[in-house]
Design an enzyme around this catalytic site. Structure first.
Site, mmCIF file in Angstrom:
data_model
loop_
_atom_site.group_PDB
_atom_site.id
_atom_site.type_symbol
_atom_site.label_atom_id
_atom_site.label_comp_id
_atom_site.label_asym_id
_atom_site.label_seq_id
_atom_site.Cartn_x
_atom_site.Cartn_y
_atom_site.Cartn_z
ATOM 1 N N GLU A 256 32.129 39.757 43.878
ATOM 2 C CA GLU A 256 31.546 38.425 43.990
ATOM 3 C C GLU A 256 32.630 37.347 44.088
ATOM 4 O O GLU A 256 32.336 36.159 44.305
ATOM 5 C CB GLU A 256 30.372 38.177 43.247
ATOM 6 N N HIS B 47 35.752 42.289 40.161
ATOM 7 C CA HIS B 47 34.371 41.406 40.545
ATOM 8 C C HIS B 47 34.552 41.117 42.111
ATOM 9 O O HIS B 47 35.251 40.152 42.532
ATOM 10 C CB HIS B 47 34.319 39.887 39.887
ATOM 11 N N CYS C 185 32.141 45.771 37.201
ATOM 12 C CA CYS C 185 32.960 45.362 35.854
ATOM 13 C C CYS C 185 32.263 46.276 34.635
ATOM 14 O O CYS C 185 32.387 47.390 34.738
ATOM 15 C CB CYS C 185 32.873 43.859 35.509
#
Length: 220
Positions: A190, A188, A84
């Site tokens: 994650e 992202h 990001c």
């Protein structure tokens, strides 16, 4: 069993460090959050996360002496993954809020996303189209898959060969980039479920391969 690669998550005060660390733990690769230059220098893989504005991110890196540490790691061939804001910081400069120099690891700049009237920031799942093979995308659907984005700026690589994948929100823009061992994702991983975790697992393998190559070179 040999120990896995030493992965560190850069702590420069800009957002999602712990969630990135937990995602690496989930794929079996414990990662250490640190701002210690010595630990960064000894890492087998460096992750630059981030949420927030580019100018503040670069100020934090510079004030902590971490900008040069990231550049040194990349120059030494250590795999670096920007996530990001972390991906945007890899570039030479940004036009967000004020003209700001970046880390300069990938040629190009960051500028506002041309959304064509769509709401900003761009928040949500977007289909990502793979433009060329990359170690980050090994084992993922060959044409691409969806990842979770949150951003208002877009990176614009100067060299089209640095673009691994694109997505569209108003305009089509680079969302995965790569130059040698420097890698970046606008989304992202994650927060991107199975495919995001697979991508982090792939980064661990990139780091593991680098460790093996260095060990072989030392034995030669």
């Amino acid at each position: 069993m040999s120990a896995g690669p030493r992965i560190v998550v850069l702590d420069y005060g800009m957002g999602n460090r712990r969630s990135v660390q937990k995602a690496f733990e989930h794929v079996g690769a414990p990662a250490q959050i640190t701002r210690d230059p010595e630990l960064l220098a000894g890492a087998d893989g460096l992750v630059v996360p981030g949420v927030g504005a580019f100018p503040q991110g670069m100020r934090n890196l510079h004030e902590l002496g971490l900008d040069d540490a990231v550049r040194a790691a990349a120059a030494a061939g250590t795999p670096v993954l920007g996530i990001c804001l972390g991906m945007q910081l890899l570039f030479e400069r940004s036009q967000e809020l004020e003209p700001t120099r970046g880390l300069g690891l990938i040629a190009g700049e960051v500028s506002p996303l041309v959304s064509g009237g769509l709401r900003l920031p761009h928040i949500g799942w977007n289909e990502v189209s793979f433009q060329r093979p990359s170690p980050l995308t090994t084992g993922l659907p060959p044409q691409g898959c969806a990842f979770y984005h949150v951003h208002s700026l877009a990176a614009r690589p100067a060299d089209p060969d640095d673009v691994v994948a694109t997505t569209a929100y108003g305009e089509r823009f680079a969302t995965i980039v790569s130059r040698e061992a420097v890698l970046g994702v606008q989304f992202h991983p994650e927060k991107s479920s199975v495919h995001g975790l697979a991508m982090l697992r792939n980064f661990v393998e990139v780091c593991r391969t680098g460790v093996s190559r260095r060990a072989a070179a030392m034995r030669a």
